[in-house]
Motif scaffolding. Sequence first.
Motif, PDB file in Angstrom:
ATOM      1  N   SER A  77       0.828  -1.194   0.000  1.00 28.74           N
ATOM      2  CA  SER A  77       0.000   0.000   0.000  1.00 28.74           C
ATOM      3  C   SER A  77       0.866   1.248   0.000  1.00 28.74           C
ATOM      4  CB  SER A  77      -0.912   0.005   1.231  1.00 28.74           C
ATOM      5  OG  SER A  77      -0.161   0.282   2.391  1.00 28.74           O
ATOM      6  N   HIS A  78       0.247   2.371  -0.325  1.00 29.05           N
ATOM      7  CA  HIS A  78       0.956   3.650  -0.353  1.00 29.05           C
ATOM      8  C   HIS A  78       1.530   3.939   1.027  1.00 29.05           C
ATOM      9  CE1 HIS A  78       1.570   7.910   0.064  1.00 29.05           C
ATOM     10  NE2 HIS A  78       1.412   8.102  -1.216  1.00 29.05           N
ATOM     11  N   GLU A  79       0.783   3.649   2.093  1.00 29.36           N
ATOM     12  CA  GLU A  79       1.209   3.958   3.453  1.00 29.36           C
ATOM     13  C   GLU A  79       2.466   3.184   3.850  1.00 29.36           C
ATOM     14  OE1 GLU A  79       1.164   6.143   6.845  1.00 29.36           O
ATOM     15  OE2 GLU A  79      -0.205   6.402   5.162  1.00 29.36           O
ATOM     16  N   THR A  80       2.561   1.916   3.474  1.00 30.26           N
ATOM     17  CA  THR A  80       3.728   1.134   3.877  1.00 30.26           C
ATOM     18  C   THR A  80       4.946   1.466   3.031  1.00 30.26           C
ATOM     19  OG1 THR A  80       3.047  -0.698   2.475  1.00 30.26           O
ATOM     20  CG2 THR A  80       2.389  -0.789   4.785  1.00 30.26           C
ATOM     21  N   ALA A  81       4.749   2.041   1.853  1.00 31.89           N
ATOM     22  CA  ALA A  81       5.868   2.373   0.975  1.00 31.89           C
ATOM     23  C   ALA A  81       6.496   3.713   1.363  1.00 31.89           C
ATOM     24  CB  ALA A  81       5.405   2.426  -0.474  1.00 31.89           C
ATOM     25  N   ARG A  82       5.790   4.509   2.139  1.00 35.61           N
ATOM     26  CA  ARG A  82       6.247   5.844   2.508  1.00 35.61           C
ATOM     27  C   ARG A  82       7.281   5.768   3.624  1.00 35.61           C
ATOM     28  NH1 ARG A  82       4.843   9.908   5.977  1.00 35.61           N
ATOM     29  NH2 ARG A  82       3.317   8.693   7.100  1.00 35.61           N
ATOM     30  N   ARG A  83       8.335   6.570   3.484  1.00 35.61           N
ATOM     31  CA  ARG A  83       9.358   6.653   4.535  1.00 35.61           C
ATOM     32  C   ARG A  83       8.812   7.408   5.737  1.00 35.61           C
ATOM     33  NH1 ARG A  83      15.243   8.053   2.469  1.00 35.61           N
ATOM     34  NH2 ARG A  83      15.170   8.895   4.547  1.00 35.61           N
ATOM     35  N   ALA A  84       9.226   7.003   6.920  1.00 34.62           N
ATOM     36  CA  ALA A  84       8.841   7.706   8.135  1.00 34.62           C
ATOM     37  C   ALA A  84       9.519   9.075   8.158  1.00 34.62           C
ATOM     38  CB  ALA A  84       9.246   6.903   9.362  1.00 34.62           C
ATOM     39  N   THR A  85       8.808  10.074   8.640  1.00 31.08           N
ATOM     40  CA  THR A  85       9.340  11.430   8.736  1.00 31.08           C
ATOM     41  C   THR A  85       9.537  11.801  10.204  1.00 31.08           C
ATOM     42  OG1 THR A  85       7.173  12.487   8.897  1.00 31.08           O
ATOM     43  CG2 THR A  85       8.043  12.091   6.662  1.00 31.08           C
ATOM     44  N   ILE A  86      10.186  12.925  10.421  1.00 28.14           N
ATOM     45  CA  ILE A  86      10.335  13.432  11.789  1.00 28.14           C
ATOM     46  C   ILE A  86       8.961  13.640  12.412  1.00 28.14           C
ATOM     47  CG2 ILE A  86      10.947  15.514  13.088  1.00 28.14           C
ATOM     48  CD1 ILE A  86      13.545  15.638  11.641  1.00 28.14           C
ATOM     49  N   ARG A  87       8.013  14.108  11.633  1.00 31.35           N
ATOM     50  CA  ARG A  87       6.658  14.321  12.168  1.00 31.35           C
ATOM     51  C   ARG A  87       6.009  13.000  12.577  1.00 31.35           C
ATOM     52  NH1 ARG A  87       6.791  18.417   8.084  1.00 31.35           N
ATOM     53  NH2 ARG A  87       6.586  20.450   9.055  1.00 31.35           N
ATOM     54  N   ASP A  88       6.266  11.933  11.821  1.00 28.59           N
ATOM     55  CA  ASP A  88       5.752  10.609  12.185  1.00 28.59           C
ATOM     56  C   ASP A  88       6.353  10.161  13.517  1.00 28.59           C
ATOM     57  OD1 ASP A  88       4.328  10.451   9.752  1.00 28.59           O
ATOM     58  OD2 ASP A  88       6.013   9.463   8.746  1.00 28.59           O
ATOM     59  N   VAL A  89       7.653  10.336  13.660  1.00 26.47           N
ATOM     60  CA  VAL A  89       8.338   9.957  14.900  1.00 26.47           C
ATOM     61  C   VAL A  89       7.786  10.782  16.060  1.00 26.47           C
ATOM     62  CG1 VAL A  89      10.552   9.913  16.111  1.00 26.47           C
ATOM     63  CG2 VAL A  89      10.433   9.216  13.704  1.00 26.47           C
ATOM     64  N   ALA A  90       7.608  12.077  15.840  1.00 20.28           N
ATOM     65  CA  ALA A  90       7.084  12.962  16.883  1.00 20.28           C
ATOM     66  C   ALA A  90       5.697  12.514  17.337  1.00 20.28           C
ATOM     67  CB  ALA A  90       7.041  14.404  16.374  1.00 20.28           C
ATOM     68  N   ALA A  91       4.836  12.192  16.384  1.00 19.09           N
ATOM     69  CA  ALA A  91       3.486  11.743  16.732  1.00 19.09           C
ATOM     70  C   ALA A  91       3.524  10.439  17.521  1.00 19.09           C
ATOM     71  CB  ALA A  91       2.650  11.584  15.462  1.00 19.09           C
ATOM     72  N   ALA A  92       4.364   9.517  17.098  1.00 18.97           N
ATOM     73  CA  ALA A  92       4.466   8.224  17.779  1.00 18.97           C
ATOM     74  C   ALA A  92       5.019   8.385  19.194  1.00 18.97           C
ATOM     75  CB  ALA A  92       5.343   7.269  16.974  1.00 18.97           C
ATOM     76  N   ALA A  93       5.938   9.331  19.372  1.00 19.68           N
ATOM     77  CA  ALA A  93       6.569   9.537  20.671  1.00 19.68           C
ATOM     78  C   ALA A  93       5.792  10.505  21.558  1.00 19.68           C
ATOM     79  CB  ALA A  93       7.997  10.053  20.481  1.00 19.68           C
TER      80      ALA A  93
ATOM     81  N   VAL B 221      11.726   8.871  22.174  1.00 19.18           N
ATOM     82  CA  VAL B 221      11.978   9.262  20.784  1.00 19.18           C
ATOM     83  C   VAL B 221      12.853   8.209  20.098  1.00 19.18           C
ATOM     84  CG1 VAL B 221      13.109  10.967  19.285  1.00 19.18           C
ATOM     85  CG2 VAL B 221      11.627  11.728  21.161  1.00 19.18           C
ATOM     86  N   THR B 222      13.884   7.767  20.786  1.00 16.41           N
ATOM     87  CA  THR B 222      14.784   6.750  20.229  1.00 16.41           C
ATOM     88  C   THR B 222      14.028   5.459  19.938  1.00 16.41           C
ATOM     89  OG1 THR B 222      16.637   7.729  21.412  1.00 16.41           O
ATOM     90  CG2 THR B 222      16.924   5.472  20.641  1.00 16.41           C
ATOM     91  N   ARG B 223      13.129   5.078  20.847  1.00 16.76           N
ATOM     92  CA  ARG B 223      12.291   3.889  20.648  1.00 16.76           C
ATOM     93  C   ARG B 223      11.397   4.057  19.413  1.00 16.76           C
ATOM     94  NH1 ARG B 223      11.829   3.197  25.806  1.00 16.76           N
ATOM     95  NH2 ARG B 223      10.115   4.649  26.077  1.00 16.76           N
ATOM     96  N   SER B 224      10.788   5.222  19.283  1.00 16.58           N
ATOM     97  CA  SER B 224       9.909   5.486  18.138  1.00 16.58           C
ATOM     98  C   SER B 224      10.688   5.491  16.825  1.00 16.58           C
ATOM     99  CB  SER B 224       9.178   6.819  18.314  1.00 16.58           C
ATOM    100  OG  SER B 224       8.296   6.746  19.416  1.00 16.58           O
ATOM    101  N   ILE B 225      11.899   6.033  16.846  1.00 17.25           N
ATOM    102  CA  ILE B 225      12.753   6.023  15.653  1.00 17.25           C
ATOM    103  C   ILE B 225      13.000   4.585  15.215  1.00 17.25           C
ATOM    104  CG2 ILE B 225      15.129   6.426  14.869  1.00 17.25           C
ATOM    105  CD1 ILE B 225      15.019   9.096  16.447  1.00 17.25           C
ATOM    106  N   ALA B 226      13.328   3.728  16.183  1.00 20.05           N
ATOM    107  CA  ALA B 226      13.611   2.318  15.874  1.00 20.05           C
ATOM    108  C   ALA B 226      12.356   1.596  15.378  1.00 20.05           C
ATOM    109  CB  ALA B 226      14.177   1.622  17.105  1.00 20.05           C
ATOM    110  N   GLU B 227      11.229   1.820  16.040  1.00 16.69           N
ATOM    111  CA  GLU B 227       9.979   1.154  15.664  1.00 16.69           C
ATOM    112  C   GLU B 227       9.530   1.529  14.261  1.00 16.69           C
ATOM    113  OE1 GLU B 227       7.246   2.162  18.765  1.00 16.69           O
ATOM    114  OE2 GLU B 227       8.197   0.821  20.223  1.00 16.69           O
TER     115      GLU B 227
END
Length: 74
Positions: A2-18, A43-49
């Motif tokens: 899917s489009h969502e899984t093909a997209r690279r994670a961004t800083i904003r994605d990491v921020a939201a997750a953390a 934040v480090t955990r979210s980056i890895a996940e």
Amino acid sequence: MSHETARRATIRDVAAAAGVSAQTVSRVINGSTHVNPGTRAQVTRSIAELGYTPDVAAQNLARLKRSSSLGSTS
């Protein structure tokens, strides 16, 4: 895929997750000491996940914008 899984994670994605701001994620990535250790760990955990990796092209663009604006007379 899917489009969502093909997209690279961004800083904003990491921020939201953390549960923090994008600026806090940036501080962690850049090694700032002005981040609470618990926040840094989250934040480090979210980056890895999320599998976040910095976008080299974006970093170079930001660096270029900073250097070209120094000494500008406009």
